[in-house]
Design an enzyme around this catalytic site. Structure first.
Site, PDB file in Angstrom:
ATOM      1  N   CYS A  30       0.831  -1.203   0.000  1.00  0.00           N
ATOM      2  CA  CYS A  30       0.000   0.000   0.000  1.00  0.00           C
ATOM      3  C   CYS A  30       0.871   1.262   0.000  1.00  0.00           C
ATOM      4  O   CYS A  30       1.481   1.564  -1.026  1.00  0.00           O
ATOM      5  CB  CYS A  30      -0.981  -0.050   1.170  1.00  0.00           C
ATOM      6  SG  CYS A  30      -2.424   0.969   0.880  1.00  0.00           S
ATOM      7  N   GLU A  90      -0.724  -8.485   5.557  1.00  0.00           N
ATOM      8  CA  GLU A  90      -0.274  -8.570   6.960  1.00  0.00           C
ATOM      9  C   GLU A  90      -1.412  -8.481   7.965  1.00  0.00           C
ATOM     10  O   GLU A  90      -1.198  -8.745   9.148  1.00  0.00           O
ATOM     11  CB  GLU A  90       0.776  -7.480   7.240  1.00  0.00           C
ATOM     12  CG  GLU A  90       0.265  -6.050   7.362  1.00  0.00           C
ATOM     13  CD  GLU A  90      -0.014  -5.358   6.030  1.00  0.00           C
ATOM     14  OE1 GLU A  90       0.052  -6.029   4.978  1.00  0.00           O
ATOM     15  OE2 GLU A  90      -0.319  -4.161   6.048  1.00  0.00           O
ATOM     16  N   HIS A  99      -3.194  -5.409   1.821  1.00  0.00           N
ATOM     17  CA  HIS A  99      -2.503  -5.632   3.107  1.00  0.00           C
ATOM     18  C   HIS A  99      -2.556  -7.091   3.560  1.00  0.00           C
ATOM     19  O   HIS A  99      -3.364  -7.425   4.432  1.00  0.00           O
ATOM     20  CB  HIS A  99      -3.186  -4.794   4.192  1.00  0.00           C
ATOM     21  CG  HIS A  99      -3.011  -3.327   4.047  1.00  0.00           C
ATOM     22  ND1 HIS A  99      -1.944  -2.649   4.588  1.00  0.00           N
ATOM     23  CD2 HIS A  99      -3.770  -2.400   3.434  1.00  0.00           C
ATOM     24  CE1 HIS A  99      -2.054  -1.369   4.314  1.00  0.00           C
ATOM     25  NE2 HIS A  99      -3.157  -1.187   3.619  1.00  0.00           N
TER      26      HIS A  99
HETATM   27  N1  GLN Z   1      -3.469   6.360   0.891  1.00  0.00           N
HETATM   28  C1  GLN Z   1      -2.256   6.050   1.580  1.00  0.00           C
HETATM   29  C2  GLN Z   1      -1.054   6.767   0.953  1.00  0.00           C
HETATM   30  O1  GLN Z   1      -1.186   7.526   0.077  1.00  0.00           O
HETATM   31  C3  GLN Z   1      -1.984   4.562   1.593  1.00  0.00           C
HETATM   32  C4  GLN Z   1      -2.969   3.868   2.486  1.00  0.00           C
HETATM   33  C5  GLN Z   1      -2.431   2.603   3.106  1.00  0.00           C
HETATM   34  O2  GLN Z   1      -1.228   2.377   3.178  1.00  0.00           O
HETATM   35  N2  GLN Z   1      -3.333   1.807   3.635  1.00  0.00           N
HETATM   36  O3  GLN Z   1       0.029   6.551   1.380  1.00  0.00           O
END
Ligand code: GLN
Length: 191
Positions: free
Chosen positions: A74, A171, A169
């Site tokens: 992410c 994890e 995710h």
């Molecule tokens: N929207 C977040 C970003 O721009 C990422 C969100 C996340 O890691 N769950 O970093």
């Protein structure tokens, strides 16, 4: 484990469950003894600022260029992308993955959702994927390979040599196959 910000504790637990020894990295000198690095989910613009403030950004870039295995989820995937779309003003990535990633690609209407993904590289059982204000990989350059796509064809997992990235995710869902897949890269890289 990059521990500037985000859900690094969850990653560290998965890695330890898989038998890895995990150090939390917040300073440049802590990079030296690593066989690989995980960059967690969180907020990429904050992680970027902290990495630069703590003098970690350049050493991290050098380590990635030097072949350090890195897995980003992410916000971590955003940090690994060569190009960020819809970044905050002045936001920088570490780069490494030959991709353009769009932040918050699902908009505020769909901040979070879950779905099952077929990822042949990880076996027949689908991956239950949780997306939280997630990015998508909008463009893949010739060096990057898509590992998973949504039904609409958008890419949400990517691999390039020692680098691995997912929009979602693993994890937080008890899904260990990505981390196991990543740890295999460390074993090969250490040979
Ligand atoms: N929207 C977040 C970003 O721009 C990422 C969100 C996340 O890691 N769950 O970093």
């Amino acid at each position: 484990m990059l521990a500037l910000q985000g859900d690094f504790r969850e990653h560290a637990q998965v890695l330890r469950d898989l038998g890895a020894s995990v150090d939390l990295v917040r300073r440049p000198e802590e990079l030296d003894r690593l066989d690989g690095l995980v960059i967690p989910g969180g907020e990429s613009s904050v992680m970027d600022k902290l990495a630069r403030t703590f003098g970690l950004a350049e050493p991290l870039r050098a380590a990635i260029r030097g072949g350090l295995p890195v897995y980003g989820t992410c916000a971590g995937l955003i940090m690994l992308a060569d190009t960020i779309l819809d970044g905050m003003n002045g936001q920088q990535s570490l780069g490494g993955l030959d991709i353009a990633v769009r932040r918050n690609a699902f908009g505020s209407q769909t901040a979070s959702f879950e779905t099952d993904l077929d990822i042949p590289a990880l076996g027949v059982k689908p991956v239950h994927a949780v997306f939280i204000r997630a990015p998508v990989v909008e463009t893949l350059g010739p060096r990057a390979t898509a590992l998973a796509t949504l039904d609409d064809g958008r890419c949400v997992a990517v691999e390039q040599g020692n680098l691995l990235g997912t929009s979602f995710h693993p994890e937080i869902t008890g899904e260990y196959r990505f981390h196991r897949y990543f740890l295999q890269k460390l074993v090969v890289a250490a040979r």
